[in-house]
Design an enzyme around this catalytic site. Structure first.
Site, mmCIF file in Angstrom:
data_model
loop_
_atom_site.group_PDB
_atom_site.id
_atom_site.type_symbol
_atom_site.label_atom_id
_atom_site.label_comp_id
_atom_site.label_asym_id
_atom_site.label_seq_id
_atom_site.Cartn_x
_atom_site.Cartn_y
_atom_site.Cartn_z
ATOM 1 N N GLU A 1 7.646 1.094 -12.766
ATOM 2 C CA GLU A 1 7.326 0.052 -13.755
ATOM 3 C C GLU A 1 6.569 0.656 -14.939
ATOM 4 O OE1 GLU A 1 5.588 -2.715 -10.987
ATOM 5 O OE2 GLU A 1 7.568 -2.960 -10.082
ATOM 6 N N HIS B 1 4.616 5.307 -11.575
ATOM 7 C CA HIS B 1 5.386 4.234 -10.923
ATOM 8 C C HIS B 1 6.550 3.832 -11.836
ATOM 9 C CE1 HIS B 1 6.412 0.254 -9.388
ATOM 10 N NE2 HIS B 1 5.915 0.667 -8.237
ATOM 11 N N SER C 1 11.543 -2.260 -1.563
ATOM 12 C CA SER C 1 11.874 -3.397 -0.696
ATOM 13 C C SER C 1 11.661 -3.104 0.796
ATOM 14 C CB SER C 1 13.300 -3.873 -0.973
ATOM 15 O OG SER C 1 13.412 -4.325 -2.318
ATOM 16 N N GLY D 1 11.619 -4.168 -5.776
ATOM 17 C CA GLY D 1 11.510 -5.593 -6.073
ATOM 18 C C GLY D 1 12.847 -6.313 -6.117
ATOM 19 N N ASN E 1 1.017 -1.479 -2.839
ATOM 20 C CA ASN E 1 0.814 -1.540 -4.289
ATOM 21 C C ASN E 1 0.835 -3.015 -4.682
ATOM 22 O OD1 ASN E 1 0.919 -1.368 -7.068
ATOM 23 N ND2 ASN E 1 3.083 -0.768 -7.125
ATOM 24 N N TRP E 2 -0.336 -3.539 -4.999
ATOM 25 C CA TRP E 2 -0.422 -4.972 -5.313
ATOM 26 C C TRP E 2 0.066 -5.299 -6.729
ATOM 27 C CZ3 TRP E 2 -5.906 -6.601 -3.065
ATOM 28 C CH2 TRP E 2 -5.826 -6.577 -1.665
ATOM 29 N N LYS E 3 0.370 -4.291 -7.516
ATOM 30 C CA LYS E 3 0.819 -4.509 -8.902
ATOM 31 C C LYS E 3 -0.177 -5.443 -9.612
ATOM 32 C CE LYS E 3 5.501 -4.026 -7.182
ATOM 33 N NZ LYS E 3 6.879 -3.879 -7.584
ATOM 34 N N GLY F 1 5.484 -2.775 -2.183
ATOM 35 C CA GLY F 1 5.051 -3.635 -3.275
ATOM 36 C C GLY F 1 4.916 -5.076 -2.807
ATOM 37 N N GLY F 2 5.950 -5.876 -3.063
ATOM 38 C CA GLY F 2 5.899 -7.315 -2.785
ATOM 39 C C GLY F 2 5.419 -7.669 -1.384
ATOM 40 N N GLU G 1 10.930 6.387 -4.857
ATOM 41 C CA GLU G 1 11.201 4.964 -5.019
ATOM 42 C C GLU G 1 12.440 4.783 -5.897
ATOM 43 O OE1 GLU G 1 7.483 2.481 -4.278
ATOM 44 O OE2 GLU G 1 7.344 3.153 -6.337
HETATM 45 C C1 PEP Z 1 6.506 -0.740 -5.445
HETATM 46 O O1 PEP Z 1 5.969 -1.492 -6.227
HETATM 47 O O2 PEP Z 1 6.134 0.448 -5.372
HETATM 48 C C2 PEP Z 1 7.593 -1.237 -4.593
HETATM 49 C C3 PEP Z 1 8.225 -0.410 -3.818
HETATM 50 O O3 PEP Z 1 7.881 -2.578 -4.696
HETATM 51 P P1 PEP Z 1 8.747 -3.474 -3.651
HETATM 52 O O4 PEP Z 1 8.280 -3.091 -2.257
HETATM 53 O O5 PEP Z 1 8.421 -4.878 -3.997
HETATM 54 O O6 PEP Z 1 10.176 -3.121 -3.841
#
Ligand code: PEP
Length: 244
Positions: A94, A92, A202, A168, A8-10, A223-224, A162
């Site tokens: 966010e 999600h 993470s 994050g 997920n590039w956000k 994500g990141g 999640e």
């Molecule tokens: C996400 O955005 O779905 C996520 C899990 O982010 P991160 O891996 O950065 O925690």
């Protein structure tokens, strides 16, 4: 089941950065040993699809439930499909916690994705205070229960567990935490079928293999760490070698 490794590039990687990503992305995984999925920003979808060098599926990070209309700034499931997406990330954390998306809206989006022929990838997860208050199961059952009815008869869907406190933050659920939560999600899905349940929060090259080896963990949503092609390739490699 082949593990799903989704990025997920956000709100990162515009079209040029998306092309650069794929020119460097060389997963050291044997073809087909994981299922790769990318959720780029809408404006980068075409560039990403056009520059992929490996078999992968693409999705959008959000949709509106209406097919068209006066909804400035929104994208419909039908438009996402026409642009080449085959999946839609829905609910999600966010979206839920920054943009105030409710369980009822998540449900409407799941229905819209399914009607348009997109694979819904629906995110659920508890806040830290909910976990500390012993409300993990109640929260997950409520979130899954809100959209489960819209998945009846849907051929393909995924759920991503999640935990909000792990997104994050660098904090990761242990494989045991993930197994417990995934067991609850799977139970709450009931008779809907054996859909992949992904873990997100993470995920990194160093913890991916242990997480996807836990019971009921069918893949990861990253994500990141999905923004760097070398790091994401190492996560895919780690998941490709993990047992089912
Ligand atoms: C996400 O955005 O779905 C996520 C899990 O982010 P991160 O891996 O950065 O925690």
């Amino acid at each position: 089941m082949v593990k799903v490794v989704a990025g997920n590039w956000k709100m990162h990687h515009g079209p040029d950065a998306a092309r650069r990503f794929f020119s460097r992305f060389r997963p050291k995984v044997e073809n087909g040993s994981v299922r790769l999925v990318f959720f780029p920003p809408d404006l980068s979808l075409e560039a990403a699809i056009g520059s992929t060098r490996v078999p992968a599926d693409f999705g959008v990070q959000n949709i509106h439930w209406e097919a068209a209309g006066a909804r400035t700034g929104e994208t419909s499931a039908e438009m996402a499909r026409e642009a080449g997406a085959t999946l839609a990330l829905i609910g999600h954390s966010e979206r839920r916690h920054i943009f105030g998306e409710t369980d009822a809206e998540v449900d409407r989006k799941v229905g819209a994705a399914a009607r348009a022929g997109l694979v819904p990838v629906v995110c659920v997860g508890e806040l830290l205070e909910e976990r500390r208050a012993g409300r993990l199961e109640e929260v997950l059952r409520r979130q899954v229960g809100a959209f489960a009815g819209s998945l009846a008869g849907v051929a393909e869907f995924m759920v991503a567990y999640e935990p909000v406190w792990a997104i994050g933050t660098g904090e990761t659920a242990t494989p045991d935490d993930a197994a417990e939560a995934h067991g609850i999600v799977r139970d709450a899905l009931g008779t809907l079928g054996r859909a992949p349940v992904l873990y997100g929060g993470s995920v990194k090259p160093g913890n991916a293999a242990a997480l996807v080896s836990a019971p009921d963990v069918d893949g990861v949503l990253v994500g990141g760490a999905s923004l760097d092609p070398d790091v994401f390739a190492r996560i895919a490699e780690a998941c490709g070698g993990a047992g089912s």
